[in-house]
Scaffold this motif. Structure first.
Motif, PDB file in Angstrom:
ATOM      1  N   VAL A 167      -0.784 -15.425 -59.788  1.00  0.00           N
ATOM      2  CA  VAL A 167       0.046 -15.372 -62.030  1.00  0.00           C
ATOM      3  C   VAL A 167       0.994 -14.706 -61.440  1.00  0.00           C
ATOM      4  CG1 VAL A 167      -1.072 -15.168 -63.766  1.00  0.00           C
ATOM      5  CG2 VAL A 167      -3.002 -15.616 -61.800  1.00  0.00           C
ATOM      6  N   ALA A 168       1.296 -15.093 -62.481  1.00  0.00           N
ATOM      7  CA  ALA A 168       2.885 -14.067 -63.676  1.00  0.00           C
ATOM      8  C   ALA A 168       2.548 -14.260 -64.786  1.00  0.00           C
ATOM      9  CB  ALA A 168       3.984 -15.308 -63.223  1.00  0.00           C
ATOM     10  N   VAL A 169       2.968 -13.531 -65.768  1.00  0.00           N
ATOM     11  CA  VAL A 169       3.409 -13.536 -66.891  1.00  0.00           C
ATOM     12  C   VAL A 169       4.486 -13.136 -67.859  1.00  0.00           C
ATOM     13  CG1 VAL A 169       2.340 -10.983 -67.152  1.00  0.00           C
ATOM     14  CG2 VAL A 169       1.783 -12.535 -68.768  1.00  0.00           C
ATOM     15  N   THR A 194      -4.215 -12.541 -57.607  1.00  0.00           N
ATOM     16  CA  THR A 194      -2.893 -11.261 -57.708  1.00  0.00           C
ATOM     17  C   THR A 194      -2.019 -11.625 -59.104  1.00  0.00           C
ATOM     18  OG1 THR A 194      -3.654 -11.299 -54.785  1.00  0.00           O
ATOM     19  CG2 THR A 194      -1.254 -10.766 -56.208  1.00  0.00           C
ATOM     20  N   MET A 195      -1.434 -10.706 -59.437  1.00  0.00           N
ATOM     21  CA  MET A 195      -0.402 -10.328 -60.199  1.00  0.00           C
ATOM     22  C   MET A 195       0.812 -10.281 -59.172  1.00  0.00           C
ATOM     23  SD  MET A 195      -2.264 -10.605 -62.597  1.00  0.00           S
ATOM     24  CE  MET A 195      -0.359 -10.797 -64.320  1.00  0.00           C
ATOM     25  N   VAL A 196       1.305 -11.448 -59.485  1.00  0.00           N
ATOM     26  CA  VAL A 196       2.674 -11.439 -59.191  1.00  0.00           C
ATOM     27  C   VAL A 196       3.829 -10.874 -59.398  1.00  0.00           C
ATOM     28  CG1 VAL A 196       1.906 -13.208 -56.918  1.00  0.00           C
ATOM     29  CG2 VAL A 196       3.134 -13.636 -58.833  1.00  0.00           C
ATOM     30  N   ALA A 197       3.657 -10.960 -61.290  1.00  0.00           N
ATOM     31  CA  ALA A 197       5.025 -10.880 -61.581  1.00  0.00           C
ATOM     32  C   ALA A 197       4.780 -10.041 -62.960  1.00  0.00           C
ATOM     33  CB  ALA A 197       6.134 -12.166 -61.602  1.00  0.00           C
ATOM     34  N   GLU A 198       4.778  -9.441 -63.890  1.00  0.00           N
ATOM     35  CA  GLU A 198       4.493  -8.861 -65.109  1.00  0.00           C
ATOM     36  C   GLU A 198       6.172  -8.759 -65.645  1.00  0.00           C
ATOM     37  OE1 GLU A 198       1.617  -6.124 -66.096  1.00  0.00           O
ATOM     38  OE2 GLU A 198       0.852  -6.806 -63.692  1.00  0.00           O
ATOM     39  N   GLN A 211      14.308 -13.320 -66.404  1.00  0.00           N
ATOM     40  CA  GLN A 211      13.261 -13.384 -66.147  1.00  0.00           C
ATOM     41  C   GLN A 211      12.192 -14.319 -65.440  1.00  0.00           C
ATOM     42  OE1 GLN A 211      14.509 -12.956 -69.172  1.00  0.00           O
ATOM     43  NE2 GLN A 211      13.948 -11.690 -70.273  1.00  0.00           N
ATOM     44  N   LEU A 212      12.744 -15.155 -65.600  1.00  0.00           N
ATOM     45  CA  LEU A 212      11.896 -17.144 -64.811  1.00  0.00           C
ATOM     46  C   LEU A 212      12.740 -16.789 -63.168  1.00  0.00           C
ATOM     47  CD1 LEU A 212      12.126 -19.203 -67.560  1.00  0.00           C
ATOM     48  CD2 LEU A 212      10.014 -18.538 -66.644  1.00  0.00           C
ATOM     49  N   THR A 213      13.889 -16.619 -63.382  1.00  0.00           N
ATOM     50  CA  THR A 213      14.568 -16.566 -62.192  1.00  0.00           C
ATOM     51  C   THR A 213      13.077 -15.369 -60.883  1.00  0.00           C
ATOM     52  OG1 THR A 213      16.706 -17.247 -62.664  1.00  0.00           O
ATOM     53  CG2 THR A 213      16.806 -16.324 -60.268  1.00  0.00           C
ATOM     54  N   ARG A 214      13.301 -14.172 -61.880  1.00  0.00           N
ATOM     55  CA  ARG A 214      12.623 -13.424 -60.541  1.00  0.00           C
ATOM     56  C   ARG A 214      10.923 -13.651 -60.484  1.00  0.00           C
ATOM     57  NH1 ARG A 214      15.667  -9.170 -64.129  1.00  0.00           N
ATOM     58  NH2 ARG A 214      13.879  -9.268 -65.302  1.00  0.00           N
ATOM     59  N   ILE A 215      10.817 -14.712 -61.491  1.00  0.00           N
ATOM     60  CA  ILE A 215       8.948 -14.298 -61.384  1.00  0.00           C
ATOM     61  C   ILE A 215       8.635 -15.890 -60.109  1.00  0.00           C
ATOM     62  CG2 ILE A 215       7.035 -16.597 -62.687  1.00  0.00           C
ATOM     63  CD1 ILE A 215       7.682 -14.834 -65.228  1.00  0.00           C
ATOM     64  N   LYS A 216      10.209 -16.743 -60.337  1.00  0.00           N
ATOM     65  CA  LYS A 216      10.073 -17.488 -59.485  1.00  0.00           C
ATOM     66  C   LYS A 216      10.276 -17.322 -57.793  1.00  0.00           C
ATOM     67  CE  LYS A 216      12.136 -22.128 -58.120  1.00  0.00           C
ATOM     68  NZ  LYS A 216      14.107 -22.839 -58.451  1.00  0.00           N
TER      69      LYS A 216
END
Length: 377
Positions: A167-169, A194-198, A211-216
């Protein structure tokens, strides 16, 4: 003869006293509506107005409450806490007003609560969701489910219902966004995700590619967007442009025509937890939708119309069950259990609303009913 005159005089005085008492008693049930009626948020005030006027019209057409018709008195707070505080003083001074519906934002509600509490004048907000609104007072009631309830439901939707595990938020940095994110993350972790990104954004931001690039790079299978509709629509567009083809979930802030106009096909398939959607098959919802369309030239109602409609219904139910004074109406709302509103059975628990929520999906360009949200365990 003198004795007869004395009795006539006494009778006349009694009649005058009865007449004066009758005149002193309000001939209507007066409810104040405090909302932004002008300015950038005037469309919200208009939605409040549509909801309460439909309910008042229905009640009045049926003879009112104990023969008394409902009277609505409008106040434009411009979504400004200082303006709202002045208005609250005016409302308090009108002794015929038995309750208040409003306002749109939590900040306005916080500003007026201590003023209204002086006389136990109840206020039901159709929209504000901060859990702290109902703490430390007896007068502020919330018709919108608090984010401490609906944010965990979004996690249940993503993890339990849709089976997502990574999960990313992406959330807006304000009291609401932080609160929704925190409750969502806590529930998602409890469910085993599992929280993979906040990642965070700020009011007014329009470029979220960093932010979206880091999430990807973290390879999520679901992206939870905790923002308002304008930012959410841009995020959906930019995520697709970056090749982030994962499930999107969010809150009811996206169930707005403006979101659909901006997001277009980029948010197709998104799921949210919401107060209401017009194709919900439950009988109470469809009765309301039918009446609303008949009253407003075929238009479909949304969250704010539905919550304002139920807010007035709850006040009138409390008035009928508990009495006509401000304190009596407050007692009635404090003890409201199982009132049959548009959203189904409605109760207040410590001034927090307890009512069904729905899972909604964006399908073929419109928000559609998916299923009723289960009560969280």
């Amino acid at each position: 003869m003198m004795k007869m005159k004395r009795w006539i005089a006494i009778a006349l005085l009694a009649l005058l006293a009865v007449s004066a008492y009758a005149q002193a008693k309000p001939a209507t049930i007066k409810v104040a509506v405090m909302a932004p009626l002008t300015g950038n948020l005037a469309n919200i005030g208009e939605q409040f107005r549509q909801g309460v006027e439909l309910k008042a019209k229905q009640v009045n057409a049926a003879g009112g409450i104990d023969g008394k018709k409902v009277e609505l008195k409008y106040f434009d707070d411009k979504a400004d806490p200082k303006e709202a505080a002045n208005i609250a003083q005016l409302i308090l001074g009108d002794k015929d007003i038995v309750a208040v519906i409003g306002s749109y934002t939590s900040s306005v509600c916080f500003a007026v609560t201590p003023i209204l509490e002086k006389e136990r004048l109840s206020m039901i907000t159709p929209s504000a969701s901060n859990p702290l609104l109902t703490k430390g007072n007896k007068v502020m009631f919330k018709m919108w489910t608090g984010f401490d309830v609906y944010a965990p439901m979004i996690a249940d939707l993503a993890v339990t219902e849709l089976g997502k595990k990574r999960v990313a938020v992406l959330y807006v940095y304000n009291d609401w966004g932080i609160g929704v994110k925190d409750y969502f993350v806590a529930r998602a972790k409890k469910l085993g995700a599992t929280m993979v990104a906040e990642e965070v954004l700020y009011d007014g931001d329009k470029d979220f590619k960093t932010q979206l690039t880091r999430i990807k790079s973290r390879n999520p299978d679901v992206l939870a967007i905790m923002t308002y509709y304008a930012e959410g629509a841009i995020i959906a567009q930019q995520a697709k442009a970056l090749g982030i083809n994962v499930q999107l979930v969010g809150s009811g802030t996206f169930v707005e025509d403006q979101f659909l106009d901006m997001a277009k096909e980029y948010a197709e398939g998104m799921y949210v937890v919401n107060e209401f959607v017009s194709d919900d098959p439950r009988a109470t919802v469809q009765e309301f939708v039918k009446a609303f369309k008949a009253e407003f030239n075929g238009a479909l109602p949304g969250n704010y119309q539905g919550n304002a409609y139920d807010a007035l219904g709850a006040i009138l139910h409390a008035y009928k069950q508990s009495g006509s004074s401000r304190a009596a109406v407050n007692d009635g709302l404090q003890n409201l259990v199982g009132y049959r509103g548009m959203a189904g059975e409605i109760s207040f628990k410590g001034q927090e609303i307890a009512k069904p929520q729905v899972f909604v999906q964006l399908k073929n360009g419109r928000w559609t009913f998916f299923k009723e949200s289960p009560i969280l365990k």
